[in-house]
Design an enzyme around this catalytic site. Structure first.
Site, mmCIF file in Angstrom:
data_model
loop_
_atom_site.group_PDB
_atom_site.id
_atom_site.type_symbol
_atom_site.label_atom_id
_atom_site.label_comp_id
_atom_site.label_asym_id
_atom_site.label_seq_id
_atom_site.Cartn_x
_atom_site.Cartn_y
_atom_site.Cartn_z
ATOM 1 N N GLY A 21 -37.022 13.506 40.313
ATOM 2 C CA GLY A 21 -36.000 14.238 41.040
ATOM 3 C C GLY A 21 -34.655 14.038 40.383
ATOM 4 N N VAL A 26 -40.195 8.103 39.750
ATOM 5 C CA VAL A 26 -41.010 7.057 40.357
ATOM 6 C C VAL A 26 -42.331 6.990 39.608
ATOM 7 C CG1 VAL A 26 -42.145 6.241 42.456
ATOM 8 C CG2 VAL A 26 -39.929 7.394 42.606
ATOM 9 N N LYS A 41 -39.336 2.581 41.120
ATOM 10 C CA LYS A 41 -38.355 3.663 41.168
ATOM 11 C C LYS A 41 -37.231 3.391 40.168
ATOM 12 C CE LYS A 41 -35.421 6.083 44.571
ATOM 13 N NZ LYS A 41 -35.044 6.104 46.015
ATOM 14 N N ASP A 133 -30.599 10.423 55.830
ATOM 15 C CA ASP A 133 -31.170 11.510 55.019
ATOM 16 C C ASP A 133 -32.624 11.739 55.395
ATOM 17 O OD1 ASP A 133 -30.952 13.546 53.127
ATOM 18 O OD2 ASP A 133 -31.654 12.281 51.479
#
Length: 471
Positions: A21, A26, A41, A133
């Site tokens: 992303g 990851v 990550k 989030d």
């Protein structure tokens, strides 16, 4: 960037990338020291002190939360001069990926996912953590239907400073609460709204105010106005969404209350009545400070019964098998039985009496032991070679409301409970006692609640549980 077979921190061998992303990538990795699979990550930009602070803060905040429906962060390590997170590996798809593959998802699936995520977020709120989030991108759903919330990277914790830019709107625009879209700081009620927006999107096939790729400024304006179109599919979930997607944070239920609403929807029970907003509720939920204030959240961590709902029982909704490469969703019914053992002691036969004591005997036999006020049943829901997980269903069997309850059952010496939720545990020499917590002590007539635990040792035949009222 990392490469296959590269070893991180001297122990985590990278196997394959799991996803990429804007923030980073990851990888699935093998922990060669503990012989387990983990996720590592890596962050795209982690060179500045601010980035390093954010990553370390994410690890610190996530490490405060241990919950079966939140992805666990095991460690923060350094690789190539940059920090990275070592996390629990969850074979899964994100809720967003499931929506991309199938569009609007079945209500049973959405309710079950929301029920699990709400339990984790309620535990986070009880620990003073605001996620900030909650989106379909941060909800993982395993092949067995287990849902977990991930990514506390922009979370705010009570007592923690933030490292955000002044006047920045933090979060994913399509799933923000109106107060956050208006430029105010996120609070516990903001997570409630974001969870509602996430479930709305899964049920309807799109977020409440438009798609995530819409013009972000126009999207933020629509979110700030807070006018949500009612779901096309009325039902229990639609009623829950109507409560959690209220524009005024003070009018929304807490996350623990949201969990209770979804729990009722999962069981097919009437939803609990909405509590009227109070001055206390307003003070708890509303934070009018602008986001540039980088101090702790403007209220203390939640206390009392309504916020301390840590872990739900094992999933009693329709499990969903996510078939790799296919858009089909196959629902497999998993039903947790609601019938309970009759705990009433059996009548004891009286010894034979001679004729001179007939009257006395008749009087004595008419005095039967009173029926118990509550009943309980314990069942093992999962087992592994050296341990197991169990749940206990407690039901009010009296004709009046109960204000507390207490359970007792024999515990073999070879078994040791190491984690119990939704109750207070007392260990004896050969038995255990669990008393009600503040938030689940009161049981209406025919009402029920559940608790669960994990234990070391072999899973044996579930014991009979004695339940008494009064706590």
């Amino acid at each position: 960037m990392p490469e296959r077979d590269e070893v991180v921190a001297g122990r985590y061998r990278l196997v394959e990338p799991l996803g990429r992303g804007a923030a980073g990538v990851v990888w699935r990795a093998q922990d060669e020291r503990l012989a387990r699979v983990v996720a590592v990550k890596f962050f795209t930009s982690a060179g500045s002190p601010k980035d390093v602070d954010r990553i370390v803060r994410e690890g610190r905040i996530a490490a405060r939360l241990r919950h079966p429906h939140a992805v666990t962060v095991h460690d923060v390590v350094e690789h190539g001069g940059k920090p990275c997170l070592v996390m629990e590996y969850v074979p899964s798809k994100t809720l967003a990926e499931m929506m991309d593959a199938a569009g609007a998802l079945p209500e049973a699936l959405v309710v079950g996912v929301g029920w699990q995520v709400a339990s984790a977020l309620a535990a986070a709120h009880a620990a003073g953590i605001v996620h900030r989030d909650v989106t379909p991108f941060n909800v993982l759903v395993g092949d067995d239907g287990t849902a977990k919330v991930v990514d506390f990277g922009i979370s705010r914790a009570v007592g923690e400073g933030t490292v955000t830019e002044a006047r920045a709107v933090i979060g994913t625009p399509a799933y923000l609460a109106p107060e956050v879209a208006s430029g105010h700081g996120a609070v516990f009620a903001s997570d409630v709204y974001a969870l509602g927006a996430t479930l709305y999107a899964a049920l309807e096939g799109h977020p409440p105010f438009g798609n995530a790729d819409d013009n972000p400024y126009a999207l933020l304006r629509r979110v700030a106005e807070g006018q949500v179109a009612p779901p096309r599919f009325p039902g229990p979930l639609g009623e829950v969404l109507g409560r959690v997607l209220r524009r005024d944070p003070a009018e929304r239920p807490t996350m623990a209350e949201t969990y209770a609403l979804l729990d009722a929807a999962v069981q097919g029970l009437p939803l609990p009545a909405a509590a009227p907003p109070t001055a206390t509720a307003t003070a708890t939920h509303v934070d009018t400070r602008p986001v540039e204030d980088t101090g702790p959240v403007g209220h203390a961590p939640p206390t009392g019964g309504t916020q301390s709902l840590p872990v739900p029982r094992r999933v009693p909704w329709k499990k969903v098998a996510v078939v790799a490469g296919a858009a089909a969703l196959v629902a497999v019914g998993v039903v947790v039985g609601t019938s309970l053992r009759d705990e009433r002691p059996a009548d004891t036969a009286l010894p034979a009496q001679d004729s001179t004591s007939t009257t006395t005997s008749t009087t004595t036999s008419s005095t039967t032991p009173p029926a118990p006020d509550c009943a309980a049943r314990l069942e093992v829901t999962n087992a592994w070679p050296d341990g197991y997980q169990a749940q206990v269903v407690v039901r009010n069997a009296s004709g009046r409301a109960l204000t507390g309850w207490k359970l007792t059952w024999p515990q073999p010496a070879a078994n040791a409970i190491n984690n119990l939720w939704n109750g207070v545990l007392t260990k004896g020499a050969d038995s255990v006692t669990v008393t009600s917590a503040d938030y689940n002590a009161a049981l209406p007539v025919d009402g029920s609640t559940t608790l669960g635990f994990t234990a070391n040792g072999p899973a044996t035949e579930p014991p009979d549980v004695t339940c008494t009222s009064g706590g």
